[in-house]
Design a protein around this motif. Sequence first.
Motif, PDB file in Angstrom:
ATOM      1  N   ALA A  96      10.586  -3.521   3.500  1.00  0.00           N
ATOM      2  CA  ALA A  96       9.623  -3.946   4.518  1.00  0.00           C
ATOM      3  C   ALA A  96       9.406  -2.840   5.533  1.00  0.00           C
ATOM      4  O   ALA A  96       9.834  -2.929   6.662  1.00  0.00           O
ATOM      5  CB  ALA A  96      10.110  -5.217   5.203  1.00  0.00           C
ATOM      6  N   VAL A  97       8.769  -1.785   5.083  1.00  0.00           N
ATOM      7  CA  VAL A  97       8.430  -0.711   6.011  1.00  0.00           C
ATOM      8  C   VAL A  97       6.923  -0.512   5.960  1.00  0.00           C
ATOM      9  O   VAL A  97       6.261  -0.922   5.012  1.00  0.00           O
ATOM     10  CB  VAL A  97       9.166   0.600   5.660  1.00  0.00           C
ATOM     11  CG1 VAL A  97      10.627   0.492   6.034  1.00  0.00           C
ATOM     12  CG2 VAL A  97       9.017   0.951   4.203  1.00  0.00           C
ATOM     13  N   ASP A  98       6.411   0.104   7.008  1.00  0.00           N
ATOM     14  CA  ASP A  98       4.983   0.349   7.082  1.00  0.00           C
ATOM     15  C   ASP A  98       4.644   1.530   6.182  1.00  0.00           C
ATOM     16  O   ASP A  98       5.108   2.638   6.399  1.00  0.00           O
ATOM     17  CB  ASP A  98       4.609   0.642   8.540  1.00  0.00           C
ATOM     18  CG  ASP A  98       3.110   0.717   8.733  1.00  0.00           C
ATOM     19  OD1 ASP A  98       2.440   1.380   7.920  1.00  0.00           O
ATOM     20  OD2 ASP A  98       2.615   0.115   9.692  1.00  0.00           O
ATOM     21  N   GLU A  99       3.833   1.268   5.177  1.00  0.00           N
ATOM     22  CA  GLU A  99       3.550   2.284   4.164  1.00  0.00           C
ATOM     23  C   GLU A  99       2.729   3.446   4.705  1.00  0.00           C
ATOM     24  O   GLU A  99       2.806   4.553   4.199  1.00  0.00           O
ATOM     25  CB  GLU A  99       2.756   1.657   3.010  1.00  0.00           C
ATOM     26  CG  GLU A  99       3.443   0.517   2.336  1.00  0.00           C
ATOM     27  CD  GLU A  99       4.197   0.970   1.110  1.00  0.00           C
ATOM     28  OE1 GLU A  99       3.735   1.905   0.438  1.00  0.00           O
ATOM     29  OE2 GLU A  99       5.256   0.394   0.834  1.00  0.00           O
ATOM     30  N   VAL A 100       1.928   3.160   5.706  1.00  0.00           N
ATOM     31  CA  VAL A 100       0.999   4.183   6.183  1.00  0.00           C
ATOM     32  C   VAL A 100       1.706   5.161   7.115  1.00  0.00           C
ATOM     33  O   VAL A 100       1.436   6.362   7.098  1.00  0.00           O
ATOM     34  CB  VAL A 100      -0.199   3.529   6.902  1.00  0.00           C
ATOM     35  CG1 VAL A 100      -1.157   4.586   7.392  1.00  0.00           C
ATOM     36  CG2 VAL A 100      -0.906   2.568   5.963  1.00  0.00           C
ATOM     37  N   LEU A 101       2.619   4.641   7.912  1.00  0.00           N
ATOM     38  CA  LEU A 101       3.292   5.487   8.894  1.00  0.00           C
ATOM     39  C   LEU A 101       4.289   6.421   8.216  1.00  0.00           C
ATOM     40  O   LEU A 101       4.668   6.231   7.065  1.00  0.00           O
ATOM     41  CB  LEU A 101       4.019   4.621   9.918  1.00  0.00           C
ATOM     42  CG  LEU A 101       3.182   3.627  10.713  1.00  0.00           C
ATOM     43  CD1 LEU A 101       4.054   2.916  11.743  1.00  0.00           C
ATOM     44  CD2 LEU A 101       2.021   4.311  11.399  1.00  0.00           C
ATOM     45  N   THR A 102       4.728   7.433   8.956  1.00  0.00           N
ATOM     46  CA  THR A 102       5.799   8.295   8.458  1.00  0.00           C
ATOM     47  C   THR A 102       7.131   7.588   8.669  1.00  0.00           C
ATOM     48  O   THR A 102       7.208   6.565   9.356  1.00  0.00           O
ATOM     49  CB  THR A 102       5.844   9.618   9.237  1.00  0.00           C
ATOM     50  OG1 THR A 102       6.242   9.333  10.595  1.00  0.00           O
ATOM     51  CG2 THR A 102       4.493  10.314   9.249  1.00  0.00           C
ATOM     52  N   PHE A 110       9.834   0.382  15.172  1.00  0.00           N
ATOM     53  CA  PHE A 110      10.779  -0.737  15.161  1.00  0.00           C
ATOM     54  C   PHE A 110      11.744  -0.634  16.344  1.00  0.00           C
ATOM     55  O   PHE A 110      12.111  -1.641  16.947  1.00  0.00           O
ATOM     56  CB  PHE A 110      11.535  -0.781  13.831  1.00  0.00           C
ATOM     57  CG  PHE A 110      10.703  -1.280  12.683  1.00  0.00           C
ATOM     58  CD1 PHE A 110      10.125  -2.548  12.721  1.00  0.00           C
ATOM     59  CD2 PHE A 110      10.482  -0.493  11.556  1.00  0.00           C
ATOM     60  CE1 PHE A 110       9.355  -3.018  11.675  1.00  0.00           C
ATOM     61  CE2 PHE A 110       9.708  -0.959  10.502  1.00  0.00           C
ATOM     62  CZ  PHE A 110       9.140  -2.225  10.554  1.00  0.00           C
ATOM     63  N   ASP A 154      14.380   1.560   4.886  1.00  0.00           N
ATOM     64  CA  ASP A 154      14.453   0.133   5.144  1.00  0.00           C
ATOM     65  C   ASP A 154      15.810  -0.233   5.763  1.00  0.00           C
ATOM     66  O   ASP A 154      15.898  -0.964   6.746  1.00  0.00           O
ATOM     67  CB  ASP A 154      14.266  -0.583   3.806  1.00  0.00           C
ATOM     68  CG  ASP A 154      13.794  -2.003   3.964  1.00  0.00           C
ATOM     69  OD1 ASP A 154      13.147  -2.293   4.973  1.00  0.00           O
ATOM     70  OD2 ASP A 154      14.081  -2.807   3.072  1.00  0.00           O
ATOM     71  N   ALA A 157      16.002   0.982   9.271  1.00  0.00           N
ATOM     72  CA  ALA A 157      15.262   0.115  10.188  1.00  0.00           C
ATOM     73  C   ALA A 157      16.080  -1.120  10.549  1.00  0.00           C
ATOM     74  O   ALA A 157      16.029  -1.599  11.679  1.00  0.00           O
ATOM     75  CB  ALA A 157      13.930  -0.296   9.567  1.00  0.00           C
TER      76      ALA A 157
END
Lengths: 328, 276
Positions: A96-102, A110, A154, A157
């Motif tokens: 569950a991480v933001d795919e677009v961000l680095t 987060f 992940d 985070a």
Amino acid sequence: MSASGYAVLAEGVVKRYGGRKGAAEKRALDGFDLAVRPGTVHGLLGPNGAGKTTAVRVLATLLRYDAGRVEVAGLDVAREPRGVRGRIGLTGQYAAVDEVLTGRQNLEMFGRLFHLGRAGARRRAGELLERFDLVEAAGKGVTEYSGGMRRRLDLAASMILAPAVLFLDEPTTGLDPRGRGEVWDAVRALVAGGTTVLLTTQYLDEADRLASHITVIDRGRAIADDSPDGLKDRVGGDRIEVVAAEAADLPAVAKAVGRVAGGGLVVTDDTGRRVHTQVSDRVAALTEVARALQDEGIAVEDIGLRRPSLDDVFLRLTGHGTDLEVAA
Amino acid sequence: MTALELNAHTGPERSRAHWLLADCWNITRRSLTHYQRQPLAIVWQLGFPIVSVLLYGYVFGSAMKVPGGGDYREFLMPGMFATTMTMGFMSTAMAVVTDAGKGVIDRFRSMPMAPSAVAVGRGAADLVVACAELTILALTALAIGWRAGGGPLEAAGAFGLLLLLRFSLIWVGVWLGLMVPTPESAGGLYAVAFPVTMISSALVAPSLMPGWLGTAAAWNPVSSTVTAARELFGNPVASGGTWVEEHALLMALVWPLVITLVFLPLAVRRFQRLSR
Ligand SMILES: Nc1ncnc2c1ncn2[C@@H]1O[C@H](COP(=O)(O)OP(=O)(O)O)[C@@H](O)[C@H]1O
Ligand SMILES: [Mg+2]
């Protein structure tokens, strides 16, 4: 840590799905019990559809339950969900991480949402990137990450607050062996820092390697609760297996295998050529049997070691295999 | 790897309201960072309205008549503004369904942040983007000869009403984003959104449509915003004289309010249902 002394305590938890609008009711958790000691890795082992994800989501305040009692990090999950959220980390079944961000942008975002403040979030992101060996990839978009790297991000985070309790739902499913190794290393490091980890898995060897205690879950219920060794003893531990080249050699093969049998039976299966038995020291047993067979000049078709699988565990504990319905 | 120290990090003590605002801002900032990381996405998003303005303005424009007279391109521009605002709910829905599918929303929900920030922050980012879209559209419109003859205050009011429509549709987008299972299926919403914008006064005056269709178009909330914007911009209105068209300014306030009153609770309920 709490009145109960457990980092996680679940008693008789029931979670029902459906049952409305004529849909058949389904109990994803059906009187589920779990007690996790602080500072340990606890494995929740079960096949697909057993209720692992449901259990983790209930414990992590994401899902309301219908009956029972749940306490995490000393707080009642139903009464103080927000307090619990400040003390847990969650890594779901899918990264569950933001795919677009680095990678770095993810951790900083987060971190800010964990209320570390701008500077605190930046510092924490730096620490975690280093800890999870992601410094080089920090400036790259997550889409460019491998499965193992994504999982590590992940995990990072979910470690932002250095939570008291960390939930990992099948953290290595879908990873190649290298990715699995990376995640295992990361989990070990977390526990060395004092975090309590509840890890779900479908692999007995994963639970064996990481966990000091294992709960086996089947159809929403805990059916065994033991140390990995205790569980393997009940299931029958590692086995050595020899396939004779000629059926006539079978008695001699059985005799050689019998020398390393750790007290258990030497089993000859119905193919009439395969002999196996439980062993305690895998490598020594393999060496000894191979040498004995060679000394007596007996040709074998195959010789090897076999770890008990989840299937073996289930066959032994429930009398049925893991052939439950395949579910999410 | 070395061991990680426990509880080494806690944030500064602040009030609940402070963190609510901070959470919203951080979610907004995340959404805007997406555009910064994907410049092509913003080029598409802003480029599409420009292309539509040119296409409708010149391809249709030469054949279209405005009832009661007036220049079609003048008539068209407020319609294009409102159409862009309306279609914006698609990007809200897409963003929400993508987050839900990736488990990002679950992660947010497992954190001690304000749950409402997930939607509010998203909506704020959408409004920022909507402002950018309106700016680009207005500049394009000015370049091809559109003028807002009604005065600066009225023009500001028109843009305000357009943003109000977009605001109300944020909740429709959040609700739909939580309803549909995958981004692919969310794409199917275009099939609904497209007729909704077409059966309105955006491109063609309802009085030119067959009776029942004209009535539907006149009562379409999009039409009220379009007609009100036309009035405020001083562009041709082409009212068919029905009650709803004559009270466009009022209805351009009422409709978004109604949409918000209906869909905000629906979106909240849907969000809460995630924990069932
Ligand atoms: N949202 C849901 N609605 C209905 N049934 C569900 C839902 N989620 C899970 N289940 C059912 O609950 C059972 C346990 O699922 P799950 O907790 O995902 O198992 P696991 O993680 O061990 O594979 C399965 O039989 C699954 O079909
Ligand atoms: Mg699962």
